[in-house]
Design an enzyme around this catalytic site. Structure first.
Site, PDB file in Angstrom:
ATOM      1  N   HIS A   1       0.818  -1.218   0.000  1.00  0.00           N
ATOM      2  CA  HIS A   1       0.000   0.000   0.000  1.00  0.00           C
ATOM      3  C   HIS A   1       0.853   1.271   0.000  1.00  0.00           C
ATOM      4  CE1 HIS A   1      -3.179  -2.846   0.789  1.00  0.00           C
ATOM      5  NE2 HIS A   1      -2.565  -3.249   1.877  1.00  0.00           N
ATOM      6  N   HIS A   2       1.898   1.274  -0.836  1.00  0.00           N
ATOM      7  CA  HIS A   2       2.762   2.448  -0.987  1.00  0.00           C
ATOM      8  C   HIS A   2       2.771   2.905  -2.441  1.00  0.00           C
ATOM      9  CE1 HIS A   2       5.276   0.902   2.693  1.00  0.00           C
ATOM     10  NE2 HIS A   2       4.156   1.488   3.061  1.00  0.00           N
ATOM     11  N   PRO A   3       1.626   3.274  -3.007  1.00  0.00           N
ATOM     12  CA  PRO A   3       1.615   3.663  -4.424  1.00  0.00           C
ATOM     13  C   PRO A   3       2.461   4.899  -4.671  1.00  0.00           C
ATOM     14  CG  PRO A   3      -0.456   4.268  -3.369  1.00  0.00           C
ATOM     15  CD  PRO A   3       0.302   3.427  -2.388  1.00  0.00           C
TER      16      PRO A   3
END
Length: 297
Positions: free
Chosen positions: A234-236
């Site tokens: 969840h680190h776009p």
């Protein structure tokens, strides 16, 4: 804390007001932001300079909805994350994960080295989350019932060790964001994501699994289990990529949009690379650097 400080310094906070479009005017300057207030009433607000800081998904989405800042055709491109692999094993004695911080330590010795010419760098972390849920499913999966189930759950909950990882991702045409035909409650097109784990990351993951096996062996671990496939962390990042060339990037080194002299973008979406560690400090550093640039005029 930061919002309170901003308001005390004179900023006006308009909450629950999703921006629907940025409006461009003469010379490519952004002249207004259109938004919907809490009463669902459309509003328009003007300013001399605009800073877009909506993250790696919503920042490019708003640019695509507004049809701006995309002369390079790179808005939404070069999407990166931290694909991870995981492993669990049973320690020879109780370690009781779940007390204290969620992450107690991480191994960063594999974040750099000559191997990066062929395989992704990695951060390997020891999870300190409670292992109770995994313990229950593992015990049930082994067919335990009654008192044997209770004993097995206690054993696994106290002795399970869980390792996770982040892998360095690279900008690629195989990973991007675009607008979908689906609409959100405001009638705006939602984002759609295409993503493929690269061979570079897959080679790094094999290397990471080898490191995890070494850790398990060093701790005398048994019942070693690898999680299937990859997990997102969840680190776009990377969807409004920074660069010196307007033909291949969206913002310049000052985080100013190449196409619009008064539009700036902050956040992970400007990352030209993501390394193998958490992005938060880099996001903060870029935000502070941009704030100094804006303050200087």
């Amino acid at each position: 804390v930061h919002i309170d400080k901003a308001v005390q310094a004179g900023a006006t906070l308009i909450a629950n007001a999703p921006v629907t479009r940025l409006e461009a005017g003469p010379g490519g300057r952004i002249v207004a932001a259109h938004y919907v207030d809490e009463g669902k009433v459309p509003r328009r607000i003007t300013a001399g300079r605009f800073v877009l800081a909506a993250g790696g998904i919503e920042s490019p989405r708003l640019l695509l909805l507004s049809r701006i800042a995309n002369a390079s055709r790179q808005v939404g491109r070069n999407l990166m994350d931290h694909p991870g692999v995981g492993m669990s094993f049973l320690a020879p004695e109780p370690v009781w994960a779940g007390r204290g911080p969620v992450e107690l330590s991480a191994m960063i010795a594999h974040r750099d080295g000559p191997f990066r010419a062929e395989a992704a760098a990695a951060k390997v972390q020891l999870s300190n989350r409670s292992q109770l849920t995994g313990a229950v499913w593992r015990a049930i999966g082994k067919g335990h019932t009654g008192r044997r189930l209770e004993t097995a759950v206690r054993t696994y909950a106290s002795r399970l060790v869980n390792l996770g990882s982040f892998h360095e991702d690279i900008p690629s045409d195989d990973a991007f964001l675009m607008l979908a035909n689906r609409r959100d409650p405001l009638g705006l097109m939602t984002p759609a994501i295409a993503y493929r784990v690269s061979d570079y990351v897959r080679r790094g993951a094999e290397r990471t699994r080898g490191v995890m096996r070494q850790i398990a062996r060093a701790m005398g671990g048994t019942e070693i289990t690898f999680e299937p496939g990859f997990t997102t962390n969840h680190h776009p990042a990377g969807t409004t990529i920074l660069g010196a060339d307007p033909a291949t990037s969206v913002v310049d080194p000052d985080c100013r949009a190449h196409d619009h002299p008064n539009l700036f973008i902050a956040g992970s979406s400007v990352f030209p690379s993501i390394s193998a560690v958490n992005p938060t400090l880099t996001i903060a550093a870029l935000a502070l650097r941009l704030a100094d640039h804006l303050k200087a005029g």
